[in-house]
Design a protein around this motif. Structure first.
Motif, PDB file in Angstrom:
ATOM      1  N   TRP A   1       0.832  -1.202   0.000  1.00  0.00           N
ATOM      2  CA  TRP A   1       0.000   0.000   0.000  1.00  0.00           C
ATOM      3  C   TRP A   1       0.869   1.255   0.000  1.00  0.00           C
ATOM      4  O   TRP A   1       0.534   2.233  -0.685  1.00  0.00           O
ATOM      5  N   ASN A   2       1.976   1.236   0.716  1.00  0.00           N
ATOM      6  CA  ASN A   2       2.902   2.381   0.694  1.00  0.00           C
ATOM      7  C   ASN A   2       3.494   2.571  -0.692  1.00  0.00           C
ATOM      8  O   ASN A   2       3.587   3.691  -1.201  1.00  0.00           O
TER       9      ASN A   2
ATOM     10  N   GLU B   1       0.841   4.109  -3.095  1.00  0.00           N
ATOM     11  CA  GLU B   1       0.667   5.556  -2.922  1.00  0.00           C
ATOM     12  C   GLU B   1       1.801   6.320  -3.601  1.00  0.00           C
ATOM     13  O   GLU B   1       1.557   7.298  -4.322  1.00  0.00           O
ATOM     14  N   ASP B   2       3.025   5.867  -3.392  1.00  0.00           N
ATOM     15  CA  ASP B   2       4.178   6.526  -4.017  1.00  0.00           C
ATOM     16  C   ASP B   2       4.129   6.399  -5.539  1.00  0.00           C
ATOM     17  O   ASP B   2       4.405   7.349  -6.267  1.00  0.00           O
TER      18      ASP B   2
ATOM     19  N   GLU C   1       1.527   5.988  -7.505  1.00  0.00           N
ATOM     20  CA  GLU C   1       0.488   6.797  -8.130  1.00  0.00           C
ATOM     21  C   GLU C   1       0.960   8.237  -8.317  1.00  0.00           C
ATOM     22  O   GLU C   1       0.795   8.802  -9.411  1.00  0.00           O
ATOM     23  N   SER C   2       1.542   8.844  -7.298  1.00  0.00           N
ATOM     24  CA  SER C   2       1.978  10.241  -7.453  1.00  0.00           C
ATOM     25  C   SER C   2       3.096  10.347  -8.483  1.00  0.00           C
ATOM     26  O   SER C   2       3.130  11.301  -9.273  1.00  0.00           O
TER      27      SER C   2
END
Length: 116
Positions: A22-23, A26-27, A29-30
């Motif tokens: 999940w971490n 998130e990274d 996607e950005s």
């Protein structure tokens, strides 16, 4: 609005380290969408019953022309070796199952309830 939908099954690395996955997501996607302004919205869904360990990515575009701009921009980005190396590292976390394009219906159906 049209949507590019990807379905991916989480690999053993992701299943063994869900917090790390999940971490990473998130990274990613950005990083991934940073240079793709034609993508209007991104939504993620995770299957918890049935086809478990499958995530879906829904990327929204105003129209087919914007999707074409996306494809063209991706081709340019993939030509950058460092960018492409980072992109393909996703194979450590998931396996692609399929891709499809869907569109909104031509009538006003569906709703979202507002809190309060």
């Amino acid at each position: 609005m049209i949507y590019l939908v990807y379905r991916m099954r989480l690999g053993s690395r992701a299943r063994d380290d869900m917090r790390g996955f999940w971490n990473w997501l998130e990274d990613r996607e950005s990083w991934f969408y940073r240079d793709l302004p034609m993508v209007r919205e991104v939504r993620w869904y995770y299957s918890v019953v049935g086809d478990v360990y499958v995530v879906e990515n829904w990327a929204a575009f105003d129209d087919e022309a914007a999707w074409g701009e996306y494809r063209s921009a991706l081709a340019t980005l993939k030509a950058d070796d460092a960018w492409e190396t980072q992109r393909v590292s996703q194979n450590e976390w998931w396996d692609f199952l399929d891709t499809r394009i869907v569109t909104d219906l031509p009538v006003r159906v569906g709703f979202r309830r507002q809190d309060g």
